[in-house]
Design an enzyme around this catalytic site. Sequence first.
Site, PDB file in Angstrom:
ATOM      1  N   ALA A 127      38.809  33.129  40.974  1.00 59.60           N
ATOM      2  CA  ALA A 127      38.677  34.448  40.350  1.00 59.60           C
ATOM      3  C   ALA A 127      40.019  35.144  40.501  1.00 59.60           C
ATOM      4  CB  ALA A 127      37.558  35.260  40.994  1.00 59.60           C
ATOM      5  N   SER A 128      40.324  36.035  39.583  1.00 62.61           N
ATOM      6  CA  SER A 128      41.659  36.616  39.548  1.00 62.61           C
ATOM      7  C   SER A 128      41.871  37.749  40.542  1.00 62.61           C
ATOM      8  CB  SER A 128      41.962  37.124  38.139  1.00 62.61           C
ATOM      9  OG  SER A 128      41.888  36.069  37.208  1.00 62.61           O
ATOM     10  N   THR A 129      40.837  38.557  40.759  1.00 65.47           N
ATOM     11  CA  THR A 129      40.995  39.729  41.609  1.00 65.47           C
ATOM     12  C   THR A 129      39.976  39.709  42.736  1.00 65.47           C
ATOM     13  OG1 THR A 129      39.436  41.119  40.378  1.00 65.47           O
ATOM     14  CG2 THR A 129      41.716  41.040  39.572  1.00 65.47           C
ATOM     15  N   LEU A 141      42.254  38.703  34.444  1.00 64.73           N
ATOM     16  CA  LEU A 141      43.157  37.562  34.268  1.00 64.73           C
ATOM     17  C   LEU A 141      42.390  36.273  34.171  1.00 64.73           C
ATOM     18  CD1 LEU A 141      45.845  38.556  36.892  1.00 64.73           C
ATOM     19  CD2 LEU A 141      45.712  39.192  34.499  1.00 64.73           C
TER      20      LEU A 141
END
Length: 230
Positions: A11-13, A230
């Site tokens: 996962a991006s964040t 993202l």
Amino acid sequence: MNIFVRAYLRASTNEQDAQRARGSLDRFAHERGVVICNYYAENESGTRLDRPELFRLLADSRPEDVLLVEDVDRLSRLTGIEWEKLKGIIRQRAVRVVAVNVPTTWQHLSPKPNEFDARMLGAINEMLLDMLAAIARRDYDQRRERQQQGITKARAAGKYRGRKIDVERYNAINRLLASGSSWSVVQRTVGCSRSTISSAVKHASSNKTATPSTMPDGKPGQSVAIILWL
């Protein structure tokens, strides 16, 4: 035939759950009669090549092990040059990529086909992975462009204050770093990405405290949150 399957989840964040796709990957593996031997999950942008868990997976892998992902964009949102570098590392390790959204890659979970079929499917898979990696990067660039358009519009309206800083979290990160903890240890302890650590370090060095913007009458102005997925 024993197939070692290693699942990569990203996962991006920090606000996103890297483990979100674990259930669907388990079901996918079960339906094909294989068992996932290990999971590698991290909160890192797919635009970064240097992802700790991805490289730990590759380091742990032996020739013909399977790298399983839900979607190609979990593996890469890289630029063309960096995607070629990652492909080179995967090829060097002789790791086989299986993406749930690319059915032709599922052959790696079955007994080996004859040489002709293997070469044909290999060529098709490489082409599809290249295409999907390019699409994933284009999607990222388009999201960035839309985000910038939103920021520009919000600034023009006097409503943009930037992303809110989590000062307490930044302080916790910097205390761990000051105590001698490595970035990897900080990631595991705080549950953050390396980009968050970098931001915390920059925040500490700037030694500035963010204050809410105000309108001419002294009241807090409205803000617009700009979120990049993202």
